[in-house]
Design an enzyme around this catalytic site. Structure first.
Site, PDB file in Angstrom:
ATOM      1  N   ILE A  87     -15.476  24.922  -0.856  1.00 14.99           N
ATOM      2  CA  ILE A  87     -15.122  23.989  -1.938  1.00 14.99           C
ATOM      3  C   ILE A  87     -16.024  22.760  -1.868  1.00 14.99           C
ATOM      4  O   ILE A  87     -16.578  22.315  -2.878  1.00 14.99           O
ATOM      5  CB  ILE A  87     -13.640  23.557  -1.841  1.00 14.99           C
ATOM      6  N   GLY A  89     -18.978  22.436  -0.573  1.00 20.32           N
ATOM      7  CA  GLY A  89     -20.359  22.768  -0.907  1.00 20.32           C
ATOM      8  C   GLY A  89     -20.571  22.950  -2.396  1.00 20.32           C
ATOM      9  O   GLY A  89     -21.529  22.423  -2.968  1.00 20.32           O
ATOM     10  N   VAL A  90     -19.677  23.678  -3.037  1.00 22.04           N
ATOM     11  CA  VAL A  90     -19.817  23.934  -4.471  1.00 22.04           C
ATOM     12  C   VAL A  90     -19.610  22.653  -5.270  1.00 22.04           C
ATOM     13  O   VAL A  90     -20.343  22.368  -6.206  1.00 22.04           O
ATOM     14  CB  VAL A  90     -18.808  25.015  -4.930  1.00 22.04           C
ATOM     15  N   GLU A  91     -18.606  21.881  -4.915  1.00 22.44           N
ATOM     16  CA  GLU A  91     -18.255  20.707  -5.720  1.00 22.44           C
ATOM     17  C   GLU A  91     -19.219  19.532  -5.559  1.00 22.44           C
ATOM     18  O   GLU A  91     -19.530  18.859  -6.530  1.00 22.44           O
ATOM     19  CB  GLU A  91     -16.826  20.251  -5.395  1.00 22.44           C
ATOM     20  N   THR A  92     -19.671  19.259  -4.335  1.00 21.37           N
ATOM     21  CA  THR A  92     -20.476  18.041  -4.119  1.00 21.37           C
ATOM     22  C   THR A  92     -21.671  18.228  -3.195  1.00 21.37           C
ATOM     23  O   THR A  92     -22.246  17.240  -2.735  1.00 21.37           O
ATOM     24  CB  THR A  92     -19.606  16.914  -3.522  1.00 21.37           C
TER      25      THR A  92
END
Length: 195
Positions: A87, A89-92
């Site tokens: 989460i 890595g994907v988000e920020t």
């Protein structure tokens, strides 16, 4: 500034006193770029699905970041460190891109100048004011995505109120600058979602 009348409902329902709310909204200038981005995203959503990106950190770096609190979060919520870090890595990009838009301006712009989802964003604006009051923060300061999401896990204010936890024990749920709170809150979100 037109926000005084536009935000009358939020003013009446907010836990803040009226002069404080007015002062907050006086600095929340509309940002037309946010409206354009919303229309662009909705029109091209099929293009947003992309193949997996190459790793943005070396596996050793990810392990070091994950080692901060993911073992404790896994013990507390039963969510694997890989899912929590996924989460982040994907988000920020593991905190490299938290966003630069003032949350109050983003939510006000989208809540009052984007009719398609105005009700949703007005609700998020009200949640944001409650969140700011509960956490003792100046509502004009937090920054995040163009849609009002914040922190390493990119929580909208309603998600913050439901899932954010004080995982580092300092008395605040700080998902923007506390890795422990962000990891714990993301684990709590996934746990309550059935992961």
């Amino acid at each position: 500034c037109g926000f005084r009348t536009k935000n009358d409902k939020a003013v009446k329902q907010s836990p803040w006193n009226h002069p404080c709310i007015i002062a907050t909204f006086l600095g929340a200038w509309p940002d037309p770029r946010l409206i354009l981005w919303q229309y662009s995203v909705s029109r091209h959503h099929h293009r947003l699905i992309r193949p997996p990106l190459p790793p943005v950190v070396h596996p050793g770096d990810a392990d070091a970041v994950a080692g901060l609190c993911t073992a404790d979060a896994q013990a507390e919520y039963g969510v694997s460190p890989a899912h929590i870090m996924g989460i982040m890595g994907v988000e920020t990009l593991y905190g490299r891109n938290l966003g630069t838009h003032r949350i109050i301006a983003a939510l006000t712009t989208l809540g009052f100048d984007y009719p398609r989802r105005a009700e949703y964003f007005r609700g998020e604006l009200e949640n944001f004011l409650v969140m700011a009051k509960e956490e003792g923060m100046d509502p004009s300061r937090p920054v995040g995505s163009y849609a009002g999401a914040m922190g390493l896990g990119q929580f909208m204010p309603s998600s913050f109120l439901k899932y954010a936890v004080d995982f580092d024990g300092d008395g605040r749920r700080n998902i923007a600058s506390s890795a422990a709170d962000s990891l714990g809150s993301t684990a709590n979100f996934l746990h309550k979602g059935g992961w």
